[in-house]
Structures are given as C-alpha cells and as structure tokens.
Design an enzyme around this catalytic site. Structure first.
Site, short mmCIF file in Angstrom:
data_model
loop_
_atom_site.label_atom_id
_atom_site.label_comp_id
_atom_site.label_asym_id
_atom_site.label_seq_id
_atom_site.Cartn_x
_atom_site.Cartn_y
_atom_site.Cartn_z
N GLY A 61 0.79 -1.23 0.00
CA GLY A 61 0.00 0.00 0.00
C GLY A 61 0.82 1.28 0.00
N ASN A 103 -3.33 2.94 -14.53
CA ASN A 103 -2.22 2.14 -14.00
C ASN A 103 -0.94 2.96 -14.07
OD1 ASN A 103 -0.95 -0.20 -12.99
ND2 ASN A 103 -0.40 -0.87 -15.04
N HIS A 148 3.28 2.31 -14.56
CA HIS A 148 4.29 1.32 -14.95
C HIS A 148 5.68 1.90 -14.69
CE1 HIS A 148 5.91 -2.12 -17.00
NE2 HIS A 148 6.70 -1.30 -17.68
N GLU A 206 -7.32 -4.13 -22.12
CA GLU A 206 -7.21 -5.58 -21.93
C GLU A 206 -5.82 -6.13 -22.24
OE1 GLU A 206 -8.42 -4.43 -25.93
OE2 GLU A 206 -9.32 -4.03 -23.98
N GLU A 235 7.30 8.04 -9.26
CA GLU A 235 5.91 7.58 -9.24
C GLU A 235 5.07 8.36 -8.22
OE1 GLU A 235 5.67 3.37 -8.56
OE2 GLU A 235 6.81 2.88 -10.37
#
Length: 193
Positions: free
Chosen positions: A12, A96, A98, A136, A168
């Site tokens: 987390g 998302n 990466h 997907e 990030e």
C-alpha cells in the site's frame, strides 16, 4: 474531483501517497473503496486505518461485485498484480502506473525489478514511470503522464527502483489531477490507432 477505487496487491505504498496528498489538498480525488486480490496484505490494514472501506476479492468478478456498491468514476491500479477487467461502464476509467517509460520495457512479464534489470542490461541512462489508462492488454492504454529519471553508470536494480518510485509518487497524483481537469475521454481521443 475524482471518486476513486484503489486496487492493490501488497504493502500500500501508493495508497499512502494518495492518502497524504488528498489530505494536503494536492490530489483532487476522494478514495471510496480499497480492494486487494491478496488476503491480509498491509495495504488493506492501512486502508482500514485511514478509514476507507477495505476488501479482499480473489478475481475480477469479486472486485466488480464490490465496486458496484460504491460511487466510483475512476479505478487506480496501485501495485495491483493481476490483469483487471473493469465493468462496462468503467472500461475506459482504469488507470495504471508502470515503472518505465512506455513503450520501452513494458508488457506481459515486465513488472517490478524485472523492469529495472532490463533497463540496466540495455545500458539505459534514463528510466522513469508512465501513468496510463489500462485496457485488456498490459501497458497499452493511452498515456496520461510520464516522468523521467536520470541514471548513473553504477546503478543497481534497487537504486533504479528507488529513483523510479520517487518519480511515481509525483507522477501518479499529477496524472490523476490531469484526468480530473480534462476528463477521461480527452486521453482516449488524443491517441491514434
């Protein structure tokens, strides 16, 4: 303001970052629910401590069954280590992050230290992170925001990971703020093909 579900699989750390930035007012979002595909992970305990509804769900159907009970307009994959398929009304609303500059070092099998090892094996002098909408296929959705980090000649996978994670922590909230400001469709419409 984005109404966000957070999906995670581990400690987390990204949830911590979101929570702190929401509290200080630099992330224009509200966390509605946190879901993990792994039972009893630290991320779920943190979510409960922060006061967010927190659940374990073993697969996509279970996740989506939980999400239907919450008012969510965006889903943040925060270290979620499974390919996720959103319900139809949220299909374009999954974000998302990466740990490389897509389109380099991405796709199926490229996650965590594997990415950083590949970056070093290639001799790259720059790495970074990419926040993108998910579809997907791993790492192929429209890019929202990228942040680069300079690398030195003596980097290790761990030092690259530390630099990229620091990036990030800045990039994911920035990307979410850009989505809040411009809307989801803007990013899907700006890419060709």
């Amino acid at each position: 303001m984005l109404k966000m579900a957070v999906l995670l699989s581990g400690s987390g750390r990204t949830l911590d970052n979101f929570h702190e930035r929401i509290k200080e007012g630099s992330l224009q979002a509200q966390i509605q629910v946190v879901v993990s595909n792994v039972e009893n992970v630290l991320g779920l305990r943190k979510a409960e401590k922060y006061g967010y509804p927190a659940f374990h769900a073993k697969d996509n159907d279970a996740v989506n069954s939980i999400l239907k009970d919450y008012d969510v307009d965006i889903i943040a994959l925060a270290g979620y280590l499974k390919l996720y398929t959103a319900p139809p009304h949220l299909k374009k609303a999954v974000v998302n992050i990466h740990p490389s500059l897509i389109p380099s070092f991405c796709g199926d099998g490229f996650y965590g230290s594997r990415v950083h090892k590949a970056v070093l094996k290639r001799g790259c002098m720059v790495s970074g992170c990419t926040v993108h909408f998910a579809n997907e296929v791993y790492d192929e959705g429209p890019i929202i925001y990228q942040q680069a980090v300079a690398l030195d000649y003596d980097e290790t996978p761990d030092t690259v990971a530390d630099k990229v994670f620091a990036a990030e922590c800045e990039a994911f909230p920035e990307a979410l703020n850009r989505v809040a400001a411009r809307g989801i469709e803007f990013f899907w419409n700006r890419v060709q093909g």
